[in-house]
Motif scaffolding. Structure first.
Motif, PDB file in Angstrom:
ATOM      1  N   ALA A  25       1.063  -0.975  -0.049  1.00 38.18           N
ATOM      2  CA  ALA A  25      -0.152   0.380  -0.316  1.00 38.18           C
ATOM      3  C   ALA A  25       0.395   1.384   0.129  1.00 38.18           C
ATOM      4  O   ALA A  25       2.106   1.499   0.836  1.00 38.18           O
ATOM      5  CB  ALA A  25      -0.894  -0.172   1.325  1.00 38.18           C
ATOM      6  N   GLU A  26       0.528   2.412  -0.815  1.00 40.96           N
ATOM      7  CA  GLU A  26       1.733   3.711  -0.230  1.00 40.96           C
ATOM      8  C   GLU A  26       1.096   4.284   0.555  1.00 40.96           C
ATOM      9  O   GLU A  26       0.409   4.318   1.470  1.00 40.96           O
ATOM     10  CB  GLU A  26       0.737   4.646  -1.465  1.00 40.96           C
ATOM     11  N   THR A  27       2.328   4.651   1.556  1.00 43.39           N
ATOM     12  CA  THR A  27       2.425   5.877   2.232  1.00 43.39           C
ATOM     13  C   THR A  27       2.373   6.799   2.124  1.00 43.39           C
ATOM     14  O   THR A  27       3.513   7.595   1.060  1.00 43.39           O
ATOM     15  CB  THR A  27       3.788   5.270   2.996  1.00 43.39           C
ATOM     16  N   LEU A  28       1.590   7.703   2.665  1.00 39.06           N
ATOM     17  CA  LEU A  28       0.678   8.837   2.527  1.00 39.06           C
ATOM     18  C   LEU A  28       1.799   9.622   3.686  1.00 39.06           C
ATOM     19  O   LEU A  28       1.772   9.659   4.608  1.00 39.06           O
ATOM     20  CB  LEU A  28      -0.671   9.283   2.764  1.00 39.06           C
ATOM     21  N   SER A  29       2.507  10.236   3.175  1.00 37.94           N
ATOM     22  CA  SER A  29       3.588  11.234   3.732  1.00 37.94           C
ATOM     23  C   SER A  29       2.743  12.678   3.920  1.00 37.94           C
ATOM     24  O   SER A  29       2.835  13.268   3.073  1.00 37.94           O
ATOM     25  CB  SER A  29       4.576  10.711   2.934  1.00 37.94           C
ATOM     26  N   VAL A  30       3.212  12.931   4.941  1.00 41.49           N
ATOM     27  CA  VAL A  30       2.251  14.775   5.910  1.00 41.49           C
ATOM     28  C   VAL A  30       3.470  15.312   6.868  1.00 41.49           C
ATOM     29  O   VAL A  30       4.158  14.545   7.433  1.00 41.49           O
ATOM     30  CB  VAL A  30       1.334  14.111   6.682  1.00 41.49           C
ATOM     31  N   LYS A  56      -7.865   5.940  10.965  1.00 45.08           N
ATOM     32  CA  LYS A  56      -9.240   5.628  10.246  1.00 45.08           C
ATOM     33  C   LYS A  56      -9.788   5.276   8.721  1.00 45.08           C
ATOM     34  O   LYS A  56     -10.730   4.847   8.955  1.00 45.08           O
ATOM     35  CB  LYS A  56     -10.502   6.316  10.842  1.00 45.08           C
ATOM     36  N   SER A  57      -9.290   5.755   8.410  1.00 46.64           N
ATOM     37  CA  SER A  57      -9.284   5.780   6.703  1.00 46.64           C
ATOM     38  C   SER A  57      -8.477   4.178   6.557  1.00 46.64           C
ATOM     39  O   SER A  57      -8.703   3.587   5.015  1.00 46.64           O
ATOM     40  CB  SER A  57      -8.679   7.251   6.217  1.00 46.64           C
ATOM     41  N   GLY A  58      -7.432   3.885   6.610  1.00 45.68           N
ATOM     42  CA  GLY A  58      -6.839   2.598   6.331  1.00 45.68           C
ATOM     43  C   GLY A  58      -5.411   2.867   5.708  1.00 45.68           C
ATOM     44  O   GLY A  58      -5.236   1.588   4.975  1.00 45.68           O
ATOM     45  N   PRO A 102      -9.613  22.655   1.534  1.00 49.49           N
ATOM     46  CA  PRO A 102      -9.917  22.642   2.047  1.00 49.49           C
ATOM     47  C   PRO A 102     -10.704  21.384   2.480  1.00 49.49           C
ATOM     48  O   PRO A 102     -11.159  21.100   2.086  1.00 49.49           O
ATOM     49  CB  PRO A 102     -10.852  24.158   2.463  1.00 49.49           C
ATOM     50  N   ILE A 103     -11.112  20.891   4.366  1.00 50.67           N
ATOM     51  CA  ILE A 103     -11.017  20.410   4.198  1.00 50.67           C
ATOM     52  C   ILE A 103     -12.760  20.911   4.580  1.00 50.67           C
ATOM     53  O   ILE A 103     -11.795  21.026   6.451  1.00 50.67           O
ATOM     54  CB  ILE A 103     -10.582  18.915   5.407  1.00 50.67           C
ATOM     55  N   GLN A 227      -8.695  13.606   0.319  1.00 53.48           N
ATOM     56  CA  GLN A 227      -9.831  12.374   0.899  1.00 53.48           C
ATOM     57  C   GLN A 227      -9.358  11.540   2.181  1.00 53.48           C
ATOM     58  O   GLN A 227     -10.318  10.922   2.501  1.00 53.48           O
ATOM     59  CB  GLN A 227     -10.391  12.000  -0.540  1.00 53.48           C
ATOM     60  N   ALA A 228      -8.347  10.967   1.371  1.00 51.29           N
ATOM     61  CA  ALA A 228      -8.255  10.000   2.892  1.00 51.29           C
ATOM     62  C   ALA A 228      -8.360  10.986   4.908  1.00 51.29           C
ATOM     63  O   ALA A 228      -9.434  10.013   5.515  1.00 51.29           O
ATOM     64  CB  ALA A 228      -7.153   9.451   3.322  1.00 51.29           C
ATOM     65  N   ILE A 229      -8.309  12.529   4.479  1.00 50.78           N
ATOM     66  CA  ILE A 229      -8.305  12.944   5.859  1.00 50.78           C
ATOM     67  C   ILE A 229      -9.503  12.808   6.396  1.00 50.78           C
ATOM     68  O   ILE A 229     -10.505  12.796   7.472  1.00 50.78           O
ATOM     69  CB  ILE A 229      -7.583  13.631   5.746  1.00 50.78           C
ATOM     70  N   GLU A 230     -10.321  13.799   4.777  1.00 52.60           N
ATOM     71  CA  GLU A 230     -11.804  13.203   5.407  1.00 52.60           C
ATOM     72  C   GLU A 230     -12.694  12.267   5.871  1.00 52.60           C
ATOM     73  O   GLU A 230     -13.404  11.725   6.593  1.00 52.60           O
ATOM     74  CB  GLU A 230     -12.754  14.063   4.295  1.00 52.60           C
ATOM     75  N   ASN A 231     -12.014  11.400   4.863  1.00 48.26           N
ATOM     76  CA  ASN A 231     -12.734   9.926   5.414  1.00 48.26           C
ATOM     77  C   ASN A 231     -12.607   9.521   6.460  1.00 48.26           C
ATOM     78  O   ASN A 231     -13.762   9.196   7.145  1.00 48.26           O
ATOM     79  CB  ASN A 231     -12.584   8.966   4.119  1.00 48.26           C
ATOM     80  N   GLY A 232     -11.394   9.902   6.887  1.00 52.22           N
ATOM     81  CA  GLY A 232     -11.505   9.683   8.472  1.00 52.22           C
ATOM     82  C   GLY A 232     -11.698   9.740   8.881  1.00 52.22           C
ATOM     83  O   GLY A 232     -12.146   9.456  10.560  1.00 52.22           O
TER      84      GLY A 232
END
Length: 292
Positions: A25-30, A56-58, A102-103, A227-232
């Motif tokens: 799985a791709e790692t999202l870097s923040v 939470k986003s998995g 923005p989220i 999208q990952a942050i918003e879903n989470g």
């Protein structure tokens, strides 16, 4: 068996193996911006909420801060151009939403717009007799030069003295450069140690309020991360973990602010975007219905 058939079977076996091989799985870097030291307790909540949302986003994620603190305006400028950071949290405004992604989930539940003030200890009652906006216009507030709050206060006819240095505002108040320093109830108690060095105290009679929201902001190109942050965040709201973290961090400070026991002065927020989800009550805290 013909050689061509053996070759075909071998090729199919290889394709099947590739198809069933676990895909990493791709790692999202923040890399997030900060205006204060990494040891400052005010970083704890937004960073923990960000970690919760990504969990939470998995997704697989890596979170770290930019090595050096920077003023808010510089941070958002870097974010817009993708220079070294890809996330920041800040109060929303029309300009910021035009430049950034923005989220639209207020991580502060709107409490950043609830403001109480530092004043000089020797002049603690300076604004205590204020009953409305007209009375408050006789006094001068202090704010950062690139804070949206400055435009909001000025847009309501209030006098504001600004500084480029956050910590310098405390010294300026003590020196009498202005009369009061409005701060969000979410941050003011963390600042009392710094304030006390300048013989400043929290004024206990007046509350300023304007509709506002702190969002996570990203570069406009970082759609997948957004999208990952918003879903989470939505998942954390649904299972109660968002509220649990929020009240763990801010439950006591909300009570300490004594919001209902103060004179409330409501201000307009001319910077608030039309897209702000004010009608979605679940996203905002009702100060008249706080948990016990």
């Amino acid at each position: 068996m013909p050689i061509w058939l053996k070759t075909l079977r071998t090729s199919l076996a290889c394709l099947l193996a590739l198809a069933t091989w676990p895909v990493q799985a791709e790692t999202l870097s923040v890399v997030y911006a900060r205006e204060i030291a990494e040891t400052d307790s005010r970083l704890e909540y937004p960073v923990r909420l960000l970690e919760l949302a990504l969990k939470k986003s998995g997704t697989h994620y890596d979170i770290r801060s930019y090595p050096r603190p920077m003023p808010q305006g510089a941070a958002l400028g870097r974010l817009a151009t993708g220079a070294g950071i890809n996330l920041a949290w800040s109060m929303t405004s029309k300009d910021r939403e035009a430049q950034l992604l923005p989220i639209r989930i207020p991580i502060d539940k709107g409490l950043f717009g609830y403001r109480i003030a530092f004043v000089r200890e020797q002049n603690k009652g300076i604004i205590s007799s204020v009953k409305g906006l007209g009375d408050l216009r006789a006094f001068s507030a202090g704010q950062g030069h690139d804070w949206p709050d400055t435009d909001i206060l000025q847009g309501n006819g209030l006098r504001v003295t600004t500084s480029t240095a956050y910590e310098g505002l405390f010294a300026m108040l003590q020196a009498g450069r202005f009369d009061y320093f409005p701060r969000s109830i979410l941050e003011i108690w963390d600042e009392t140690a710094l304030a006390s060095k300048q013989q400043l105290v929290v004024e206990d009679k007046v509350l300023l309020y304007y509709p506002a929201a702190i969002y996570f902001f990203l570069n406009k190109k970082d759609v997948a991360l957004a999208q990952a942050i918003e879903n989470g965040l939505y998942k954390a709201m649904a299972d109660g973990s968002f509220d649990a973290l929020f009240y763990e961090r801010f439950g006591d400070v909300i009570k300490r602010a004594n919001l209902r026991g103060r004179v409330t002065i409501a201000l307009n927020n001319p910077l608030l975007p039309a897209e702000t989800p004010l009608s979605r009550k679940a996203l905002w805290l009702d100060v008249n219905n706080l948990p016990k």
